[in-house]
Design an enzyme around this catalytic site. Structure first.
Site, PDB file in Angstrom:
ATOM      1  N   GLN A   1       8.131  11.148  -7.511  1.00  0.00           N
ATOM      2  CA  GLN A   1       8.643  11.092  -8.882  1.00  0.00           C
ATOM      3  C   GLN A   1       7.520  11.412  -9.871  1.00  0.00           C
ATOM      4  O   GLN A   1       6.426  10.867  -9.793  1.00  0.00           O
ATOM      5  CB  GLN A   1       9.243   9.704  -9.161  1.00  0.00           C
ATOM      6  CG  GLN A   1       9.941   9.576 -10.492  1.00  0.00           C
ATOM      7  CD  GLN A   1      11.190  10.458 -10.617  1.00  0.00           C
ATOM      8  OE1 GLN A   1      11.864  10.748  -9.648  1.00  0.00           O
ATOM      9  NE2 GLN A   1      11.486  10.877 -11.835  1.00  0.00           N
TER      10      GLN A   1
ATOM     11  N   ASP B   1      12.564  18.911  -4.061  1.00  0.00           N
ATOM     12  CA  ASP B   1      12.491  19.033  -5.524  1.00  0.00           C
ATOM     13  C   ASP B   1      12.302  20.493  -5.947  1.00  0.00           C
ATOM     14  O   ASP B   1      12.525  20.838  -7.105  1.00  0.00           O
ATOM     15  CB  ASP B   1      11.288  18.228  -6.049  1.00  0.00           C
ATOM     16  CG  ASP B   1      11.699  16.943  -6.748  1.00  0.00           C
ATOM     17  OD1 ASP B   1      12.806  16.892  -7.291  1.00  0.00           O
ATOM     18  OD2 ASP B   1      10.887  16.000  -6.745  1.00  0.00           O
TER      19      ASP B   1
ATOM     20  N   LYS C   1      18.707   7.794  -7.719  1.00  0.00           N
ATOM     21  CA  LYS C   1      18.655   8.752  -6.605  1.00  0.00           C
ATOM     22  C   LYS C   1      18.913   8.032  -5.282  1.00  0.00           C
ATOM     23  O   LYS C   1      19.672   8.506  -4.442  1.00  0.00           O
ATOM     24  CB  LYS C   1      17.290   9.458  -6.573  1.00  0.00           C
ATOM     25  CG  LYS C   1      17.096  10.443  -7.723  1.00  0.00           C
ATOM     26  CD  LYS C   1      15.664  10.972  -7.807  1.00  0.00           C
ATOM     27  CE  LYS C   1      15.485  11.830  -9.064  1.00  0.00           C
ATOM     28  NZ  LYS C   1      14.111  12.310  -9.260  1.00  0.00           N
TER      29      LYS C   1
HETATM   30  N1  GUN Z   1      10.647  13.675 -13.252  1.00  0.00           N
HETATM   31  C1  GUN Z   1      11.584  14.157 -14.102  1.00  0.00           C
HETATM   32  N2  GUN Z   1      12.472  14.917 -13.430  1.00  0.00           N
HETATM   33  C2  GUN Z   1      12.091  14.908 -12.141  1.00  0.00           C
HETATM   34  C3  GUN Z   1      12.624  15.493 -10.952  1.00  0.00           C
HETATM   35  O1  GUN Z   1      13.632  16.216 -10.957  1.00  0.00           O
HETATM   36  N3  GUN Z   1      11.953  15.243  -9.820  1.00  0.00           N
HETATM   37  C4  GUN Z   1      10.837  14.477  -9.784  1.00  0.00           C
HETATM   38  N4  GUN Z   1      10.230  14.307  -8.617  1.00  0.00           N
HETATM   39  N5  GUN Z   1      10.312  13.921 -10.859  1.00  0.00           N
HETATM   40  C5  GUN Z   1      10.949  14.142 -12.026  1.00  0.00           C
END
Ligand code: GUN
Length: 294
Positions: free
Chosen positions: A97, A120, A53
């Site tokens: 995350q 998110d 990311k």
């Molecule tokens: N863990 C798995 N997928 C995601 C996501 O799209 N965002 C976040 N913050 N954590 C995740």
């Protein structure tokens, strides 16, 4: 039939290029779109997602603030960091995350994020706006799946979409978005408690596998000519692979690809789209902040 392999990587690059241009347009105004990325602990899959990311943000001309916190971080410490980032005018998005260590409540942490920075799309306010069809951030993976269906012009109106999985991050929001008027699919949600799973998945014109179980969807569970979207990212031990594991989706790829009309590979299908949609949410947030500060 042999399926069209959906190139999520190529489609995601188009979105990322668009985001990069929009980020460039904010620069003369002195705004650098910025995402705060918080990772608690060192779970290997999470580490690799977070790095991907941040790399993508940099390539799109956007900034990130990186918070790598020890596994022992307390919930109070995390909440206080989020409070600080909520008040920071240079931060346009906050991403925590998941999963978090079990001594921290994901619900309290997600709810602490200012919904205006919830790129998110996990905050209850964002989820409510999504369900009501009001403006707000859409969760990245479901939004990425919709973007793939649209890009490939896979017919959705009146189609039967079967969503395998009911997570807050993928299954629940995706089922909701597929039923929206502009997508207009008829949606069935299946999960670990579903009786005779194959009988239902075989009815799917669009089958979305988001159960988190490698190879769960076998060819006998798929209708000839279906679109198969594989959201699963499972690490399967493999001593011949360089890292000692191989990524596998929820779909038994090769036999299913013989039967489907469209299929997403793992990796290179849905994953890159998740990141592209995150970038799009960050740029949208930064653009809104730019307007508000005029
Ligand atoms: N863990 C798995 N997928 C995601 C996501 O799209 N965002 C976040 N913050 N954590 C995740």
């Amino acid at each position: 039939m042999s399926a069209i392999i959906i190139d999520g990587k190529a489609i995601s690059l188009k979105v990322r290029e668009e985001v990069k241009q929009r980020a460039g347009a904010l620069r003369p105004k002195g705004i650098v779109p910025c995402l705060a990325v918080i990772l608690v602990g060192e779970e290997p899959a999470s580490l690799s997602y977070v790095s991907a990311k941040e790399k993508a943000l940099g390539e799109a001309g956007m900034g990130s603030r990186d918070f790598r916190l020890a596994f022992s971080t307390t919930e109070a410490e995390l909440l206080s960091l989020i409070k600080r980032l909520n008040a920071d005018g240079k931060v346009h998005g906050i991403l925590v995350q998941l999963p978090l260590p079990s001594h921290i409540s994901e619900e309290r942490v997600i709810t602490a994020i200012d919904p205006r920075k919830d790129v998110d799309g996990f905050h209850p306010v964002s989820v409510g706006n999504m369900v009501l069809g009001r403006p707000g951030f859409l969760p990245c993976t479901p939004h990425g799946v919709l973007a793939l269906l649209r890009e490939l012009r896979i017919p959705t109106a009146g189609a039967h979409a079967v969503v395998l999985g009911r997570s807050n991050i993928v299954g629940k929001p995706l089922a909701n978005l597929l039923a929206r008027r502009d997508v207009n699919a008829t949606v069935t949600i299946c999960h670990t408690g579903t009786r005779d799973l194959g009988a239902i998945t075989r009815q799917a014109d669009i089958l979305i596998a988001a159960a988190g179980r490698a190879g769960l969807v076998t060819a006998d569970m798929v209708k000839e000519g279906a679109a198969v979207i594989d959201v699963g990212v499972n690490r399967v031990a493999d001593s011949t692979a360089r890292r000692g594991y191989r990524l596998r989706g929820d779909v038994d790829y090769a036999p299913v690809a013989e039967k489907a009309a469209w299929i997403t590979p793992v990796p290179g299908g849905v994953g890159p789209m998740t990141i592209a949609m995150l970038l799009r949410n960050v740029i949208e947030s930064a653009e809104r902040f730019a307007i508000e500060q005029l």
